[in-house]
Design an enzyme around this catalytic site. Sequence first.
Site, PDB file in Angstrom:
ATOM      1  CG  HIS A 159      -2.094  -0.824   1.049  1.00 33.55           C
ATOM      2  ND1 HIS A 159      -2.041  -2.035   1.396  1.00 33.55           N
ATOM      3  CD2 HIS A 159      -3.323  -0.627   0.857  1.00 33.55           C
ATOM      4  CE1 HIS A 159      -3.082  -2.622   1.329  1.00 33.55           C
ATOM      5  NE2 HIS A 159      -4.089  -1.897   1.178  1.00 33.55           N
ATOM      6  CG  ASP A 211      -0.058   0.220  -4.189  1.00 33.03           C
ATOM      7  OD1 ASP A 211       0.872   0.793  -3.498  1.00 33.03           O
ATOM      8  OD2 ASP A 211      -1.100  -0.244  -3.492  1.00 33.03           O
ATOM      9  CG  HIS A 269     -10.563  -4.789  -2.367  1.00 34.86           C
ATOM     10  ND1 HIS A 269     -10.819  -3.329  -2.496  1.00 34.86           N
ATOM     11  CD2 HIS A 269     -10.516  -5.249  -1.520  1.00 34.86           C
ATOM     12  CE1 HIS A 269     -10.723  -2.966  -1.378  1.00 34.86           C
ATOM     13  NE2 HIS A 269     -10.914  -3.998  -0.604  1.00 34.86           N
ATOM     14  CD  GLU A 321     -12.238  -5.472   2.581  1.00 30.00           C
ATOM     15  OE1 GLU A 321     -12.570  -4.851   3.688  1.00 30.00           O
ATOM     16  OE2 GLU A 321     -11.332  -4.959   1.924  1.00 30.00           O
ATOM     17  CD  GLU A 337     -14.500  -1.251   2.619  1.00 28.19           C
ATOM     18  OE1 GLU A 337     -14.030  -2.259   2.022  1.00 28.19           O
ATOM     19  OE2 GLU A 337     -13.748  -0.303   2.852  1.00 28.19           O
ATOM     20  CB  CYS A 339     -14.318   2.499   1.503  1.00 28.46           C
ATOM     21  SG  CYS A 339     -13.356   3.411   2.933  1.00 28.46           S
ATOM     22  CB  CYS A 414     -10.459   2.288   5.093  1.00 27.61           C
ATOM     23  SG  CYS A 414     -11.460   0.913   5.348  1.00 27.61           S
ATOM     24  CB  CYS A 415     -15.217   3.201   6.458  1.00 29.89           C
ATOM     25  SG  CYS A 415     -15.530   1.526   5.492  1.00 29.89           S
TER      26      CYS A 415
END
Length: 659
Positions: A159, A211, A269, A321, A337, A339, A414-415
Amino acid sequence: MPRTRSAVPSPDPSAPSERAGTPVGPVRLGPDAHAALRPASASVRTGFWHARREANARTSIPQGPDLLESAGNLHNLRLAAGTAAGEFQGAYPFVDTDVYKWLEAAAWQLSQEQAKDLGAHVDRIIALVAGAQQPDGYLNTWFQLVKGGERYQDLRWGHELYCAGHLIQAAVAHHRATGRGELLDVARRFADNIDSVFGPPGSGRPIDGVDGHPEVETALVELYRETGERRYLDLAGYFVDRYGHGLLGGEAYCQDRVPLREATDVEGHAVRQLYLLAAATDLATETGDAELRAAAERLWQAMTTTKTHLTGGLGAHHEEEDFGDPFELPNERAYCETCAAIASVQWSWRMALLTGEARYGDLIERTLYNGFLAGVSLDGERWLYVNPLQVRDGHTDTGGDQSARRTRWFKCACCPPNVMRLLASLEHYLSSSDGQGLQIHQYVTGRYAAELDGAPVALAAETDYPWHGVISLTVEQTPADRPWTLSLRVPQWCREYRVRCGTEVYDQTDAPVTDGWLRLERSWAPGDQIVLELGLEPRLTAADPRVDAVRGCVAVERGPLVYCLEQVDHPDGGLDDIVLDTTRPLAVKHRPDLLGGVTTVVAAGRRREIPETGWWPYRSSASVPDAPEGGEPVELTAIPYYAWANRQDGSMRVWLPTS
Ligand code: FUB
Ligand code: ZN
């Protein structure tokens, strides 16, 4: 795609980036963008979204610094700067992004109000970020502290570029909002480091790679837009085109199974897929790349027709996810999710700007009011990471990040800061201009403004949407001598509407609507009034029969809102035995006392009699067993889905059996 280098003069990045008439927001198209629309300015003054944004501004964002402190994110920055001692804290290599997303949210907030305390926190945290940066521009506390500085060796999971992307977006936001360049300097130095390392074979760069989590690409396009430096755009283009070539082991999970230009469906994802598509759309917008545009249009179509939950939520599997197969849209195990909902809004907005089509606003609206907004509690203090469409009676919640109960913060956080940045920049996603007029994509109480050939146009808007369907617009500013077109999005769910423009009145039988836009071309004068009335009759929605998970069920919707039943409103029992009586009318009841003020939909139902099945939950007979009839009548009270899980724990369901 080989990278080309061209010398485009770069503006001084330390100069305030706000030019007169240029709205502040996450997407600022370049001067030569191949876009149908450009973002216009808007403000939200009262009403539905104002309340949600107030919770964000007064609770969620102010709590950020303490949460980032107690979760260790800020500590990691101090460790990397050498100003503190101890161990790295956090479970994931991307914990720095929680800080960056919070900084982005705070920056958008600062663009709207002078907030001394917030400004001081922002300055302090930017100094921590700058202090953690290495002399050559590299910055990632996990790799600096845990991995012994071993850079860019674990692209699939590390990441590093994902983190860089969020840093760049925060920096652009800070620069746009405040005109200050401290964070932008940090971001550019990191981007320059990346640019010196990554490139195609033969480029002289040591690594040909991408990435495992797309994100830096859309950020690099925005960095190009902010600085005018073409090489950031080229770097974004290189990355987007290197997915799908096996550099990440060929996995669909990280978008590496097939090049985006050839893809026919969304996969892998969900957040990764959507950020990559946002970047592809940005690139098509800036470069006019028709093949990328076609791929983005094709994939948006595939996603919305076969892989989108009713709430706009995306992602069918908890395990990875990720997206499932077409029409694999589970109910209680929906992943959705928060996000992914945010990424969907970001991508659809870019598609709306590129194409000018109203249908992207339709998905944005559905997602904002449902799949996205459910991610944050009404008070702005607690969060959902996953957004299922059902919680069963007797559900055992094991807690953790993927809990069906709201949580104060997550191990993988993250969210929450992602919600904060979208709410703080929401005004950006509401309206646009095409040089010939103003388009209103989303309805709020506030003001919409743009410039048409240097002449300001502005409209004041008043509405109680989504509770009432009347939207009143008053022209405040307009050029006197030049007709222009006001375009109003008529939502795809709306069957009956009416518009009054001066003495003219149209309805759905004769309104000038094409492709979702109601276009009114006039020579306008200050004080002119336009009243749009969208019919908000509650409706029952059925799914495509291939969505096996909800066959035989319907959902209640009203306007842009998806409704659900919550156990707390049905104290005489659970929800798993409920059947909706579709022959009886739905009634609407506004409840100012409930959940901050919501319109409920009241329906007739019954509690199904559950037949004896013996030792297991199945019944067999020579013919298809009848569905059980009868049962106790019960009044069903449906609340907007976004407001669920704000009272007590218990079951919830969106899709209701009809037999
Ligand atoms: O991998 C970084 C973020 O964490 C992803 O976007 C989310 O889905 C979560 O896995
Ligand atoms: Zn998330």
